[in-house]
Design an enzyme around this catalytic site. Structure first.
Site, PDB file in Angstrom:
ATOM      1  N   TYR A  72      -2.249   0.096  10.104  1.00  0.00           N
ATOM      2  CA  TYR A  72      -2.469  -0.438   8.934  1.00  0.00           C
ATOM      3  C   TYR A  72      -1.304  -0.411   7.992  1.00  0.00           C
ATOM      4  O   TYR A  72      -0.476  -1.462   7.485  1.00  0.00           O
ATOM      5  CB  TYR A  72      -3.605   0.089   8.300  1.00  0.00           C
ATOM      6  CG  TYR A  72      -3.879  -0.319   6.831  1.00  0.00           C
ATOM      7  CD1 TYR A  72      -4.251  -1.744   6.186  1.00  0.00           C
ATOM      8  CD2 TYR A  72      -3.335   0.580   5.659  1.00  0.00           C
ATOM      9  CE1 TYR A  72      -4.379  -2.042   4.994  1.00  0.00           C
ATOM     10  CE2 TYR A  72      -3.351   0.073   4.262  1.00  0.00           C
ATOM     11  CZ  TYR A  72      -4.008  -1.116   4.108  1.00  0.00           C
ATOM     12  OH  TYR A  72      -3.925  -1.480   2.601  1.00  0.00           O
TER      13      TYR A  72
ATOM     14  N   SER B  54       0.747  -1.047  -0.052  1.00  0.00           N
ATOM     15  CA  SER B  54      -0.055  -0.008   0.028  1.00  0.00           C
ATOM     16  C   SER B  54       0.816   1.254  -0.155  1.00  0.00           C
ATOM     17  O   SER B  54       1.832   1.170   0.632  1.00  0.00           O
ATOM     18  CB  SER B  54      -0.893  -0.113   1.176  1.00  0.00           C
ATOM     19  OG  SER B  54      -1.220   1.223   1.610  1.00  0.00           O
TER      20      SER B  54
HETATM   21  P1  NAD Z   1     -11.316  -5.886   0.437  1.00  0.00           P
HETATM   22  O1  NAD Z   1     -11.777  -5.554   1.686  1.00  0.00           O
HETATM   23  O2  NAD Z   1     -12.481  -5.356  -0.529  1.00  0.00           O
HETATM   24  O3  NAD Z   1     -11.026  -7.359  -0.052  1.00  0.00           O
HETATM   25  C1  NAD Z   1     -10.183  -7.849   0.870  1.00  0.00           C
HETATM   26  C2  NAD Z   1     -10.895  -9.228   0.760  1.00  0.00           C
HETATM   27  O4  NAD Z   1     -10.142 -10.136   1.912  1.00  0.00           O
HETATM   28  C3  NAD Z   1     -12.124  -9.377   1.678  1.00  0.00           C
HETATM   29  O5  NAD Z   1     -13.134 -10.069   0.656  1.00  0.00           O
HETATM   30  C4  NAD Z   1     -11.960 -10.137   2.906  1.00  0.00           C
HETATM   31  O6  NAD Z   1     -13.296 -10.755   3.167  1.00  0.00           O
HETATM   32  C5  NAD Z   1     -11.048 -11.060   2.451  1.00  0.00           C
HETATM   33  N1  NAD Z   1     -10.128 -11.593   3.657  1.00  0.00           N
HETATM   34  C6  NAD Z   1      -9.712 -10.857   4.578  1.00  0.00           C
HETATM   35  N2  NAD Z   1      -8.864 -11.436   5.447  1.00  0.00           N
HETATM   36  C7  NAD Z   1      -8.984 -12.895   4.966  1.00  0.00           C
HETATM   37  C8  NAD Z   1      -8.509 -14.037   5.213  1.00  0.00           C
HETATM   38  N3  NAD Z   1      -7.851 -13.938   6.555  1.00  0.00           N
HETATM   39  N4  NAD Z   1      -8.885 -15.122   4.758  1.00  0.00           N
HETATM   40  C9  NAD Z   1      -9.495 -14.899   3.679  1.00  0.00           C
HETATM   41  N5  NAD Z   1      -9.869 -13.801   3.069  1.00  0.00           N
HETATM   42  C10 NAD Z   1      -9.815 -12.454   3.899  1.00  0.00           C
HETATM   43  O7  NAD Z   1     -10.251  -4.660   0.126  1.00  0.00           O
HETATM   44  P2  NAD Z   1      -9.699  -4.486  -1.267  1.00  0.00           P
HETATM   45  O8  NAD Z   1      -9.941  -2.890  -1.525  1.00  0.00           O
HETATM   46  O9  NAD Z   1     -10.058  -5.108  -2.470  1.00  0.00           O
HETATM   47  O10 NAD Z   1      -8.206  -4.693  -1.057  1.00  0.00           O
HETATM   48  C11 NAD Z   1      -7.379  -5.704  -1.403  1.00  0.00           C
HETATM   49  C12 NAD Z   1      -6.034  -5.722  -1.212  1.00  0.00           C
HETATM   50  O11 NAD Z   1      -5.361  -4.520  -1.575  1.00  0.00           O
HETATM   51  C13 NAD Z   1      -5.910  -5.568   0.338  1.00  0.00           C
HETATM   52  O12 NAD Z   1      -4.581  -6.298   0.610  1.00  0.00           O
HETATM   53  C14 NAD Z   1      -5.605  -3.943   0.747  1.00  0.00           C
HETATM   54  O13 NAD Z   1      -4.748  -3.900   1.764  1.00  0.00           O
HETATM   55  C15 NAD Z   1      -4.875  -3.490  -0.493  1.00  0.00           C
HETATM   56  N6  NAD Z   1      -5.029  -2.068  -0.923  1.00  0.00           N
HETATM   57  C16 NAD Z   1      -6.186  -1.637  -1.506  1.00  0.00           C
HETATM   58  C17 NAD Z   1      -6.173  -0.485  -1.502  1.00  0.00           C
HETATM   59  C18 NAD Z   1      -7.468   0.308  -2.303  1.00  0.00           C
HETATM   60  O14 NAD Z   1      -7.484   1.502  -1.978  1.00  0.00           O
HETATM   61  N7  NAD Z   1      -8.457  -0.462  -2.165  1.00  0.00           N
HETATM   62  C19 NAD Z   1      -5.106   0.407  -1.666  1.00  0.00           C
HETATM   63  C20 NAD Z   1      -3.838  -0.121  -1.293  1.00  0.00           C
HETATM   64  C21 NAD Z   1      -3.758  -1.391  -0.798  1.00  0.00           C
END
Ligand code: NAD
Length: 324
Positions: free
Chosen positions: A152, A127
């Site tokens: 985070y 991130s």
């Molecule tokens: P999201 O919450 O929509 O997706 C994450 C998914 O992981 C969820 O569906 C959740 O149920 C699942 N999950 C969480 N813990 C779990 C576990 N222990 N086992 C199985 N499933 C699990 O989030 P997102 O926005 O799609 O983000 C995806 C990734 O990208 C994450 O790692 C997040 O930190 C990273 N990220 C996202 C952004 C953003 O702007 N959306 C920016 C930087 C980094």
């Protein structure tokens, strides 16, 4: 033979788009998700629907770090795209242990499982938050990142470091992709654009933290999925890989400008209430994407106007315009 990919967090915002892209490219995909209650399960079930209709997709419900879940993975993958996480900067201040378990420990358990199964390649969703509250902009991958500004952020930075250790010790090929505020269809409901559109549809005021001058490098999901897909091509074609790469838009937008742009697309003038800036909230995120351009041919193509229009159309459709 077609490569097999395991996607953790497959039912989430980014994960569900990634699965669809991989399936369209002919990969055999196993998705894992535990439907973390951070936001409603029904939303995640909808996210998964298109992938579930594809015979090359297999879905396993459960915690990706639990041995019980891992034992159900019968199609041992060539590569893991690890997106599952406790996401969200501000909520992490309220529950740091959950983020340590849900991000650091989870990633360690996945790495250990990969080691046991002889799986050598991983793409990890890091991130922009790892850069902290810095005015050294745009953020470059080689600048120091020793000042994470939230739990985070420190969990994501810890995972990057842990991934390096596994690369060094066990020869795993790993790419840490630093994603910058991803938006668009299926965006998480806790994130600013989703929240603001929802409030406008309900004719409610928008609460802004700070004076509206904080900026984010909003990046449309399709551009992020392009970057992940190019990373996959790269890591499958190379050995001895350890890379840290920014995937952003290189065009930060101020919070107040974001609201104005949303309002323009929705043809409205929302009421804005200014509140105190929250701890953990950094002033700016701004990606230098020259490394991604050089290594991956990455080039974001979606304008904010188009991305916002796509999101707003999706939002209205997903909510049956009932919030209007
Ligand atoms: P999201 O919450 O929509 O997706 C994450 C998914 O992981 C969820 O569906 C959740 O149920 C699942 N999950 C969480 N813990 C779990 C576990 N222990 N086992 C199985 N499933 C699990 O989030 P997102 O926005 O799609 O983000 C995806 C990734 O990208 C994450 O790692 C997040 O930190 C990273 N990220 C996202 C952004 C953003 O702007 N959306 C920016 C930087 C980094």
């Amino acid at each position: 033979m077609n490569k097999r990919i395991l996607v953790t967090g497959a039912a989430g915002f980014i994960g569900s788009h990634v699965c669809e892209r991989l399936l369209s490219q002919g990969y055999i995909v196993t998705g894992i998700d535990n439907f973390d209650p951070f936001y409603p399960r029904q939303i995640k079930e909808k996210n998964l629907a298109a992938s579930l209709a594809n015979p090359s997709f297999e879905f396993i419900e459960g915690d990706a770090g639990d041995t019980g879940t891992q034992d159900k993975i019968t199609r041992i993958p060539d590569l893991v795209i690890h997106l599952a996480a406790k996401a969200g900067v501000l909520p992490s201040l309220k529950a740091p242990p959950d983020y340590i378990i849900g991000n650091i420990l989870l990633t360690n358990k996945i790495l250990e499982w990969m080691r046991e199964k002889g799986i050598k390649k991983m793409i990890f969703a890091s991130s922009s938050s790892v850069y902290g509250n810095t005015d050294v902009i745009p953020f470059r991958e080689d600048q120091p990142v020793n000042s994470p500004f939230s739990p985070y952020a420190f969990t994501k930075r810890s995972c990057e470091l842990m991934n390096y250790t596994y690369h060094q010790l066990y020869g795993m090929d790993i790419m840490n992709l630093r994603l910058f505020t991803v938006y668009g269809e299926r965006q998480r409901p806790d994130l600013a654009i989703h929240k603001f559109v929802h409030l406008i549809m309900q004719k409610k005021s928008i609460h802004l933290y700070g004076d509206g001058s904080t900026s984010r490098d909003y990046t449309y999901w399709k551009d992020i999925v392009d970057g992940i897909s190019s990373s996959l091509d790269y890591i499958l074609a190379h050995e001895g890989v350890f890379e840290v790469i920014n995937l952003g838009n290189n065009k930060p937008v101020k919070l107040i400008e974001l609201v104005e742009q949303i309002a323009a697309v929705m043809n409205t003038h929302p009421d804005i209430i200014y509140e105190e800036k929250k701890p953990g909230d950094v002033d700016i995120t701004y990606a230098d994407i020259s490394k991604a351009g050089k290594i991956l041919g990455y080039e974001p193509r979606t304008s904010m106007k188009d991305g916002l229009s796509n999101f707003i159309n999706w939002f209205k459709h997903a909510n049956g315009e009932k919030t209007q």
